[in-house]
Design a protein around this motif. Structure first.
Motif, short mmCIF file in Angstrom:
data_model
loop_
_atom_site.label_atom_id
_atom_site.label_comp_id
_atom_site.label_asym_id
_atom_site.label_seq_id
_atom_site.Cartn_x
_atom_site.Cartn_y
_atom_site.Cartn_z
N TYR A 191 -0.41 5.22 9.66
CA TYR A 191 0.34 3.97 9.62
C TYR A 191 -0.58 2.75 9.66
O TYR A 191 -0.36 1.77 8.95
CB TYR A 191 1.34 3.93 10.79
N SER A 192 -1.63 2.81 10.47
CA SER A 192 -2.53 1.66 10.60
C SER A 192 -3.29 1.40 9.30
O SER A 192 -3.55 0.25 8.95
CB SER A 192 -3.51 1.87 11.76
N THR A 193 -3.62 2.45 8.55
CA THR A 193 -4.32 2.28 7.28
C THR A 193 -3.40 1.61 6.26
O THR A 193 -3.81 0.68 5.55
CB THR A 193 -4.80 3.64 6.74
N ILE A 194 -2.17 2.07 6.19
CA ILE A 194 -1.19 1.48 5.27
C ILE A 194 -0.94 0.02 5.64
O ILE A 194 -0.88 -0.86 4.77
CB ILE A 194 0.12 2.29 5.28
N HIS A 195 -0.83 -0.25 6.92
CA HIS A 195 -0.60 -1.61 7.40
C HIS A 195 -1.78 -2.51 7.03
O HIS A 195 -1.59 -3.66 6.60
CB HIS A 195 -0.37 -1.60 8.91
N SER A 196 -2.98 -2.01 7.19
CA SER A 196 -4.18 -2.80 6.85
C SER A 196 -4.24 -3.10 5.36
O SER A 196 -4.56 -4.22 4.95
CB SER A 196 -5.44 -2.05 7.28
N ILE A 197 -3.96 -2.10 4.53
CA ILE A 197 -3.96 -2.30 3.07
C ILE A 197 -2.89 -3.32 2.68
O ILE A 197 -3.15 -4.21 1.87
CB ILE A 197 -3.76 -0.96 2.35
N PHE A 198 -1.72 -3.21 3.25
CA PHE A 198 -0.63 -4.14 2.96
C PHE A 198 -1.02 -5.57 3.37
O PHE A 198 -0.74 -6.53 2.64
CB PHE A 198 0.63 -3.70 3.69
N THR A 199 -1.69 -5.72 4.49
CA THR A 199 -2.13 -7.03 4.96
C THR A 199 -3.14 -7.64 3.99
O THR A 199 -3.06 -8.82 3.65
CB THR A 199 -2.74 -6.93 6.37
N VAL A 200 -4.08 -6.83 3.51
CA VAL A 200 -5.08 -7.32 2.57
C VAL A 200 -4.41 -7.72 1.25
O VAL A 200 -4.74 -8.77 0.67
CB VAL A 200 -6.18 -6.26 2.34
N VAL A 201 -3.46 -6.94 0.77
CA VAL A 201 -2.75 -7.26 -0.47
C VAL A 201 -1.98 -8.57 -0.33
O VAL A 201 -2.02 -9.43 -1.22
CB VAL A 201 -1.80 -6.10 -0.87
N LEU A 202 -1.30 -8.76 0.79
CA LEU A 202 -0.57 -10.02 1.02
C LEU A 202 -1.52 -11.21 1.11
O LEU A 202 -1.23 -12.29 0.59
CB LEU A 202 0.26 -9.93 2.28
N PHE A 203 -2.66 -11.03 1.74
CA PHE A 203 -3.64 -12.12 1.85
C PHE A 203 -4.19 -12.50 0.48
O PHE A 203 -4.29 -13.68 0.16
CB PHE A 203 -4.77 -11.71 2.79
N VAL A 204 -4.51 -11.51 -0.34
CA VAL A 204 -5.01 -11.78 -1.69
C VAL A 204 -3.93 -12.48 -2.51
O VAL A 204 -4.20 -13.43 -3.25
CB VAL A 204 -5.48 -10.48 -2.37
N GLY A 205 -2.67 -12.06 -2.36
CA GLY A 205 -1.58 -12.73 -3.05
C GLY A 205 -1.41 -14.17 -2.61
O GLY A 205 -1.18 -15.07 -3.43
#
Length: 59
Positions: free
Chosen positions: A3-17
């Motif tokens: 879960y923490s890996t998915i959450h981290s990837i999602f956070t990076v994607v939102l930040f880039v967006g």
């Protein structure tokens, strides 16, 4: 995946967006479009004044 890996990837994607959106919004290509949109309120006032003047001219 954890879960923490998915959450981290999602956070990076939102930040880039978010950064992409900010760059798009403040780019010089968009400035003229945003300036026109900002002045639309004043265009409505001028149109209303012109209509009022035309109506009073017809009377």
């Amino acid at each position: 995946m954890e879960y923490s890996t998915i959450h981290s990837i999602f956070t990076v994607v939102l930040f880039v967006g978010f950064i992409s959106f900010v760059i798009w919004a403040y780019s010089k290509k968009r400035k003229t479009d945003f300036d026109k949109a900002a002045n639309l309120v004043f265009d409505d006032e001028q149109t209303a004044q012109q209509k009022t003047k035309q109506e009073s001219d017809h009377e």
